[in-house]
Design a protein around this motif. Structure first.
Motif, PDB file in Angstrom:
ATOM      1  N   UNK A 151     -13.478  11.692  11.048  1.00  0.00           N
ATOM      2  CA  UNK A 151     -13.789  12.470   9.843  1.00  0.00           C
ATOM      3  C   UNK A 151     -12.696  12.366   8.780  1.00  0.00           C
ATOM      4  N   UNK A 152     -11.501  11.891   9.175  1.00  0.00           N
ATOM      5  CA  UNK A 152     -10.408  11.765   8.211  1.00  0.00           C
ATOM      6  C   UNK A 152      -9.590  10.528   8.529  1.00  0.00           C
ATOM      7  N   UNK A 153      -9.116   9.868   7.470  1.00  0.00           N
ATOM      8  CA  UNK A 153      -8.240   8.721   7.665  1.00  0.00           C
ATOM      9  C   UNK A 153      -7.190   8.643   6.567  1.00  0.00           C
ATOM     10  N   UNK A 154      -6.102   7.954   6.867  1.00  0.00           N
ATOM     11  CA  UNK A 154      -5.066   7.696   5.875  1.00  0.00           C
ATOM     12  C   UNK A 154      -4.524   6.294   6.089  1.00  0.00           C
ATOM     13  N   UNK A 155      -4.432   5.546   5.012  1.00  0.00           N
ATOM     14  CA  UNK A 155      -3.824   4.218   5.021  1.00  0.00           C
ATOM     15  C   UNK A 155      -2.658   4.283   4.042  1.00  0.00           C
ATOM     16  N   UNK A 156      -1.445   4.095   4.542  1.00  0.00           N
ATOM     17  CA  UNK A 156      -0.255   4.396   3.745  1.00  0.00           C
ATOM     18  C   UNK A 156       0.724   3.226   3.746  1.00  0.00           C
ATOM     19  N   UNK A 157       1.225   2.902   2.557  1.00  0.00           N
ATOM     20  CA  UNK A 157       2.247   1.867   2.407  1.00  0.00           C
ATOM     21  C   UNK A 157       3.261   2.392   1.413  1.00  0.00           C
ATOM     22  N   UNK A 158       4.424   2.821   1.910  1.00  0.00           N
ATOM     23  CA  UNK A 158       5.434   3.446   1.053  1.00  0.00           C
ATOM     24  C   UNK A 158       6.781   2.786   1.314  1.00  0.00           C
ATOM     25  N   UNK A 159       7.458   2.382   0.243  1.00  0.00           N
ATOM     26  CA  UNK A 159       8.650   1.566   0.387  1.00  0.00           C
ATOM     27  C   UNK A 159       9.461   1.603  -0.898  1.00  0.00           C
ATOM     28  N   UNK A 231      -2.587   5.677   0.043  1.00  0.00           N
ATOM     29  CA  UNK A 231      -1.428   5.935  -0.814  1.00  0.00           C
ATOM     30  C   UNK A 231      -0.438   4.775  -0.734  1.00  0.00           C
ATOM     31  N   UNK A 232       0.057   4.380  -1.909  1.00  0.00           N
ATOM     32  CA  UNK A 232       0.950   3.228  -2.026  1.00  0.00           C
ATOM     33  C   UNK A 232       2.108   3.587  -2.936  1.00  0.00           C
ATOM     34  N   UNK A 233       3.291   3.117  -2.590  1.00  0.00           N
ATOM     35  CA  UNK A 233       4.461   3.377  -3.426  1.00  0.00           C
ATOM     36  C   UNK A 233       5.508   2.295  -3.234  1.00  0.00           C
ATOM     37  N   UNK A 234       6.086   1.853  -4.340  1.00  0.00           N
ATOM     38  CA  UNK A 234       7.293   1.041  -4.296  1.00  0.00           C
ATOM     39  C   UNK A 234       8.473   1.819  -4.880  1.00  0.00           C
ATOM     40  N   UNK A 244       7.230  -4.598   5.567  1.00  0.00           N
ATOM     41  CA  UNK A 244       5.961  -4.363   4.902  1.00  0.00           C
ATOM     42  C   UNK A 244       4.918  -3.780   5.856  1.00  0.00           C
ATOM     43  N   UNK A 245       5.230  -2.667   6.481  1.00  0.00           N
ATOM     44  CA  UNK A 245       4.317  -2.058   7.448  1.00  0.00           C
ATOM     45  C   UNK A 245       3.309  -1.135   6.759  1.00  0.00           C
ATOM     46  N   UNK A 246       2.076  -1.186   7.221  1.00  0.00           N
ATOM     47  CA  UNK A 246       1.042  -0.248   6.810  1.00  0.00           C
ATOM     48  C   UNK A 246       0.864   0.776   7.922  1.00  0.00           C
ATOM     49  N   UNK A 287       9.738 -14.967   9.577  1.00  0.00           N
ATOM     50  CA  UNK A 287      11.006 -14.240   9.526  1.00  0.00           C
ATOM     51  C   UNK A 287      10.737 -12.764   9.310  1.00  0.00           C
ATOM     52  N   UNK A 288      11.561 -11.937   9.905  1.00  0.00           N
ATOM     53  CA  UNK A 288      11.461 -10.500   9.697  1.00  0.00           C
ATOM     54  C   UNK A 288      11.959 -10.153   8.300  1.00  0.00           C
ATOM     55  N   UNK A 289      11.384  -9.159   7.632  1.00  0.00           N
ATOM     56  CA  UNK A 289      10.316  -8.280   8.103  1.00  0.00           C
ATOM     57  C   UNK A 289       8.913  -8.778   7.767  1.00  0.00           C
ATOM     58  N   UNK A 290       8.815 -10.016   7.244  1.00  0.00           N
ATOM     59  CA  UNK A 290       7.528 -10.522   6.755  1.00  0.00           C
ATOM     60  C   UNK A 290       6.586 -10.956   7.878  1.00  0.00           C
TER      61      UNK A 290
END
Length: 346
Positions: A151-159, A231-234, A244-246, A287-290
């Protein structure tokens, strides 16, 4: 095509920053040969050809398609060139992979889909985030039914990662994070929870040195009944950089799924919790972190080859990706007008 005994011959168009990953991926697929590369910058094309032992170099895509016998082209150029190149490939009846964003405008993307459909060729958008192994693991946990109806989800990429250093053009466009990064997260939300009937978005520019938005928060109403937040943020500086983890949260009637930092997947049900490490494979050329993104490049390219062999539609076909691109447009319109937007009306 479809004869498993034959090797597939492909060509790369666009030899920029990210295309190196695609070339490594093709080199790892045993029955694919990249026989030509093309870039308007002949020096850049020559450097790519030398690095990957490609026989022929072009600075004109039309000339390349006339001269070569190709089973596919991999278009890794910037969005304004995509329509012309996809339509050119369709005119030669050559299947095409197109880098995301699919096109600058929905009308262009629709024209590209129509051109390939009329030509009877395959078109796939290189939308690789949903092919990350950690995200596939979260999706498999959801599809197992163990947490019941979601019923609820979140996909987040904050960096706060400095993406502008390697790609300075990202700082110059009127649009930034939704179009460049948010499109991936929106596609993951569609992949997990289904199609969307409404988008409500808010955006902000925190970094004064860039032109576009670097923060976006989007609420999606899914036809499945799920409400999700993307939600996304640089502009988010954390004690530990997660790029670059989601990260993913899913709440269901009978439990929860969490994909946390460090690729830790936790599934909680009435019977208790289980956690596992779903870290991506570190490929020899990665190569990390890619490495999570680099692994997903290989995965989506393998999927493309399988689809060409079986003559089936790719999971991220052009027609499917129209729905993701519509979410991008709906998010920008919602942010501008302060209201929810139905992407089907665009």
């Amino acid at each position: 095509m479809g004869n498993a005994g034959n090797r597939l011959q492909g060509a790369l168009i666009g030899c920029g920053f990210f295309a190196v990953n695609q070339m490594h991926g093709w080199a790892d697929i045993a029955d694919v040969d990249i026989v030509a590369v093309c870039d308007r910058d002949a020096g850049r094309a020559k450097a790519m050809a030398e690095r990957f032992a490609v026989a022929r170099v072009y600075d004109d895509a039309a000339a390349m398609m006339r001269a070569e016998t190709l089973d596919f082209v991999d278009i890794a150029t910037t969005p304004p060139s995509h329509r012309a190149l996809v339509e050119l490939a369709a005119a030669h009846r050559i299947p095409a992979i197109c880098q995301k964003p699919f096109a600058p405008r929905l009308d262009d993307a629709r024209a590209m889909v129509a051109a390939t459909q009329q030509a009877g060729t395959r078109l796939m958008v290189h939308e690789n985030f949903r092919w990350q192994s950690a995200i596939r693991a979260a999706a498999a946990a959801l599809q197992s039914g163990s947490i019941g109806r979601p019923f609820f989800g979140r996909v987040s990429f904050r960096s706060a990662f400095d993406v502008y250093a390697a790609q300075p053009y990202l700082a110059t466009g009127e649009r930034f994070i939704i179009e460049d990064l948010g499109i991936h997260a929106l596609d993951v939300a569609r992949y997990l929870f289904g199609d969307v009937s409404g988008v409500t978005a808010r955006i902000a520019r925190v970094n004064p040195a860039i032109r576009g938005e670097d923060v976006a928060t989007m609420m999606l109403d899914h036809a499945s009944g799920v409400t999700s937040i993307v939600d996304c943020s640089y502009a988010t500086r954390l004690a530990e950089e997660h790029f670059p983890q989601t990260l993913i949260e899913i709440d269901g009637a009978d439990g929860t799924i969490r994909l946390d930092a460090g690729y830790r997947l936790t599934v909680t049900t009435p019977g208790g919790s289980r956690a596992e490490d779903v870290s991506p494979t570190l490929l020899p050329w990665a190569e990390r972190p890619w490495h999570n993104i680099q692994e997903s490049v290989l995965a989506i390219q393998r999927h493309w080859v399988d689809c060409l062999r079986a003559d089936t539609q790719p999971e991220t076909s052009g027609a499917d990706n129209l729905k993701t691109l519509a979410l991008v447009e709906a998010a920008y319109l919602s942010a501008a007008e302060g209201r929810s937007i139905d992407p089907d009306t665009l």
